[in-house]
Design a protein around this motif. Structure first.
Motif, mmCIF file in Angstrom:
data_model
loop_
_atom_site.group_PDB
_atom_site.id
_atom_site.type_symbol
_atom_site.label_atom_id
_atom_site.label_comp_id
_atom_site.label_asym_id
_atom_site.label_seq_id
_atom_site.Cartn_x
_atom_site.Cartn_y
_atom_site.Cartn_z
ATOM 1 N N HIS A 334 0.825 -1.210 0.000
ATOM 2 C CA HIS A 334 0.000 0.000 0.000
ATOM 3 C C HIS A 334 0.863 1.266 0.000
ATOM 4 O O HIS A 334 1.964 1.302 0.540
ATOM 5 N N ASP A 335 0.326 2.298 -0.630
ATOM 6 C CA ASP A 335 0.872 3.644 -0.513
ATOM 7 C C ASP A 335 -0.311 4.550 -0.194
ATOM 8 O O ASP A 335 -1.197 4.740 -1.026
ATOM 9 N N HIS A 336 -0.359 5.062 1.038
ATOM 10 C CA HIS A 336 -1.463 5.931 1.450
ATOM 11 C C HIS A 336 -0.928 7.311 1.766
ATOM 12 O O HIS A 336 0.022 7.465 2.531
ATOM 13 N N GLN A 337 -1.532 8.306 1.145
ATOM 14 C CA GLN A 337 -1.188 9.696 1.442
ATOM 15 C C GLN A 337 -2.480 10.471 1.615
ATOM 16 O O GLN A 337 -3.499 10.162 0.979
ATOM 17 N N SER A 338 -2.462 11.469 2.492
ATOM 18 C CA SER A 338 -3.658 12.286 2.709
ATOM 19 C C SER A 338 -3.257 13.730 2.965
ATOM 20 O O SER A 338 -2.135 14.021 3.395
ATOM 21 N N MET A 339 -4.204 14.632 2.703
ATOM 22 C CA MET A 339 -3.935 16.054 2.824
ATOM 23 C C MET A 339 -5.275 16.791 2.934
ATOM 24 O O MET A 339 -6.286 16.342 2.372
ATOM 25 N N LEU A 414 -12.674 5.115 -7.694
ATOM 26 C CA LEU A 414 -11.838 3.920 -7.607
ATOM 27 C C LEU A 414 -11.455 3.472 -9.012
ATOM 28 O O LEU A 414 -12.315 3.231 -9.855
ATOM 29 N N LEU A 415 -10.155 3.346 -9.251
ATOM 30 C CA LEU A 415 -9.632 2.951 -10.562
ATOM 31 C C LEU A 415 -8.890 1.624 -10.443
ATOM 32 O O LEU A 415 -8.261 1.343 -9.421
ATOM 33 N N PHE A 416 -8.967 0.833 -11.509
ATOM 34 C CA PHE A 416 -8.232 -0.427 -11.568
ATOM 35 C C PHE A 416 -7.290 -0.391 -12.764
ATOM 36 O O PHE A 416 -7.686 0.024 -13.864
ATOM 37 N N ALA A 417 -6.037 -0.801 -12.538
ATOM 38 C CA ALA A 417 -5.014 -0.680 -13.578
ATOM 39 C C ALA A 417 -5.213 -1.714 -14.680
ATOM 40 O O ALA A 417 -5.363 -2.902 -14.402
ATOM 41 N N GLU A 428 -7.210 4.823 -5.569
ATOM 42 C CA GLU A 428 -8.466 5.342 -5.015
ATOM 43 C C GLU A 428 -8.285 6.759 -4.505
ATOM 44 O O GLU A 428 -7.265 7.100 -3.885
ATOM 45 N N PHE A 429 -9.286 7.598 -4.782
ATOM 46 C CA PHE A 429 -9.362 8.939 -4.217
ATOM 47 C C PHE A 429 -10.654 9.024 -3.414
ATOM 48 O O PHE A 429 -11.725 8.654 -3.896
ATOM 49 N N LYS A 430 -10.549 9.535 -2.190
ATOM 50 C CA LYS A 430 -11.743 9.663 -1.353
ATOM 51 C C LYS A 430 -11.586 10.875 -0.440
ATOM 52 O O LYS A 430 -10.504 11.102 0.119
ATOM 53 N N ILE A 431 -12.647 11.662 -0.309
ATOM 54 C CA ILE A 431 -12.642 12.821 0.581
ATOM 55 C C ILE A 431 -13.536 12.490 1.774
ATOM 56 O O ILE A 431 -14.713 12.136 1.607
ATOM 57 N N ASP A 432 -12.988 12.582 2.990
ATOM 58 C CA ASP A 432 -13.768 12.219 4.172
ATOM 59 C C ASP A 432 -14.576 13.402 4.691
ATOM 60 O O ASP A 432 -14.531 14.513 4.140
ATOM 61 N N VAL A 437 -8.469 14.703 1.889
ATOM 62 C CA VAL A 437 -8.406 13.885 0.681
ATOM 63 C C VAL A 437 -7.446 12.718 0.922
ATOM 64 O O VAL A 437 -6.288 12.924 1.293
ATOM 65 N N HIS A 438 -7.944 11.512 0.718
ATOM 66 C CA HIS A 438 -7.124 10.311 0.868
ATOM 67 C C HIS A 438 -6.833 9.734 -0.518
ATOM 68 O O HIS A 438 -7.732 9.580 -1.336
#
Length: 476
Positions: A334-339, A414-417, A428-432, A437-438
């Motif tokens: 996994h690579d998780h980044q948020s801002m 959600l995207l699949f390669a 995946e991009f998701k805003i909580d 933004v995750h």
């Protein structure tokens, strides 16, 4: 009337659906996966959706009994030359079985022009499907068309790629094959014009535009409309395999589709009668007019459907993609980044506009290099782009990704390669609810090669994904 559209998610199906609704018909859409029907909630509220795979065993009483007319728009040209004909025959036989349980009076089948003695495997298959459908317990109307030209159509996009990218072309001899292109608007007029017309029952009609052209003429006509300087040189030595690779590397088509197209391009497709044109009083547009109309739609961002969103451009079957909607947790890297987003609405718009001509917001050159390398090893590359610059639906292609989920209310994409990697990858991009933004990259490696691939890409992931997320969160 109550009308069934099979292949409702395809290029023609997506075009004919709004026309039928505007005419006041009840519409039932048959699709393999309801989540992939790329229409908005307003349209979904007006239609009935039936999930069915015509290659599977027939399920009794699956369709409504009170269907009046059905459009058969199913196509399997993406399969290899060795099995797509069998698949098309199976689908047609199963369709006949389904329709036997309904009160359908007319089936309308869009086929190909089959007037030559020697046909390609694709055109033989189309003719065989026609023969199978004629055995059904309904009245069949067959509309046989050649090259269909319109914004988002495979033929238009391939010619566009060739002419826009190659001012000098070394071409195979099949560019001198003759065809009779017809605009998508005219095809739709014919398809809707025969609805319920008893004089068209149990007959096959050729339809074509007013111009009989070689593929070379079509490319020159495109260049004329676009104001491009184009030089074409024919060579007699280019084999079908080389021709397929030529189309594959220069255009956004897949290799399987390129191979089948090259096989068909050796056959003249010219209409032999104009009975339906006279019967319905339809005067088709010229080839150059269809090109001009296609660009009006493109410039206004009104492209309704594109062949690139269909399974024709995918490395995976629909059944394969269905199992990837739920992102796995175990055995993955996994690579998780948020801002924090400065403006949530602007950030959401930025996410929904990612890819295609909008780019990936950071290190676009590296994304392009990755796409080029993917194309070299038989992947889809970046050339598919996206159909619309700011709208996105589940099932759409997005460069070398496939959209699995696009829910603006949940603020999740959600995207699949679909690029070639030693494993399976999700982005995946998701805003909580706290406006954060995750951005999650998930990779399920296959063996040691998969793990080596992931760790070799980590340095690039760190600054590319961080840069991309920064641009999304700082959107103004």
């Amino acid at each position: 009337m109550k009308i069934l559209i099979t292949g409702a998610n395809g290029y023609i199906g997506m075009r004919i659906l709004p026309l039928l609704l505007d005419q006041g018909h009840e519409v039932v859409c048959a699709v393999r996966n309801a989540d992939r029907l790329s229409v908005d909630d307003d349209v979904k509220s007006k239609i009935e959706i039936v999930e069915v795979d015509l290659l599977d065993n027939v399920v009794p009483n699956l369709f409504p009994k009170d269907i009046d007319v059905a459009y058969y728009l199913v196509h399997s040209m993406t399969s290899s030359n060795s099995n797509f004909s069998d698949k098309e025959e199976t689908a047609a036989l199963n369709f006949n079985a389904y329709m036997a349980d309904t009160q359908v009076q007319q089936v309308i089948f869009l086929s190909g022009i089959v007037n030559e003695n020697h046909l390609s495997e694709h055109l033989k298959s189309r003719k065989n499907v026609e023969d199978v459908l004629y055995k059904g317990k309904f009245n069949l109307t067959v509309i046989r068309a050649g090259i269909i030209v319109g914004s988002g159509s495979a033929s238009f996009e391939i010619i566009r790629d060739l002419c826009e990218k190659l001012p000098l072309m070394i071409t195979p001899k099949w560019v001198n094959t003759k065809c009779q292109p017809i605009g998508i608007r005219d095809v739709l007029k014919f398809l809707t014009g025969v609805l319920g017309k008893e004089e068209t029952y149990n007959q096959s009609f050729d339809v074509g535009g007013p111009d009989v052209l070689t593929y070379k003429d079509m490319m020159k006509g495109y260049a004329k409309v676009r104001g491009l300087n184009l030089t074409i040189m024919n060579v007699p030595v280019m084999t079908p395999k080389l021709s397929s690779y030529w189309l594959y590397f220069v255009t956004s088509t897949s290799y399987k589709l390129a191979s089948n197209l090259v096989d068909s391009m050796k056959v003249n497709v010219i209409a032999k009668d104009h009975r339906l044109q006279d019967m319905l009083e339809i005067q088709p547009h010229t080839y150059e007019e269809t090109i001009e109309m296609a660009f009006i739609k493109i410039e206004q961002n009104q492209v309704i459907s594109s062949w690139k969103d269909s399974k024709v451009s995918s490395r995976y079957s629909q059944k394969d993609l269905n199992k990837y909607i739920k992102v796995p947790k175990y055995g993955c890297l996994h690579d998780h980044q948020s801002m924090m987003a400065k403006d949530v609405d602007k950030s959401l718009e930025k996410i929904w506009a990612i890819g295609g001509s909008n780019g990936w917001y950071y290190a676009d050159t590296l994304w392009k290099i990755r796409g080029y390398l993917d194309k070299l090893i038989g992947g889809v590359g970046l050339r598919r782009g996206r159909t619309n610059p700011d709208k996105i639906n589940p099932g759409d292609s997005l460069d070398f990704w496939r959209v699995l989920m696009a829910d603006k209310d949940e603020k999740r994409l959600l995207l699949f390669a679909e690029m070639k990697v030693p494993g399976e990858a999700w982005l995946e991009f998701k805003i909580d609810k706290d406006n954060r933004v995750h951005q999650n990259a998930t990779f399920r490696p296959k063996g040691i090669r998969g793990r080596l691939y992931w760790y070799s890409m980590l340095p690039f992931h760190y600054f590319i994904f961080n840069g991309m997320l920064t641009q999304i969160c700082n959107a103004k």
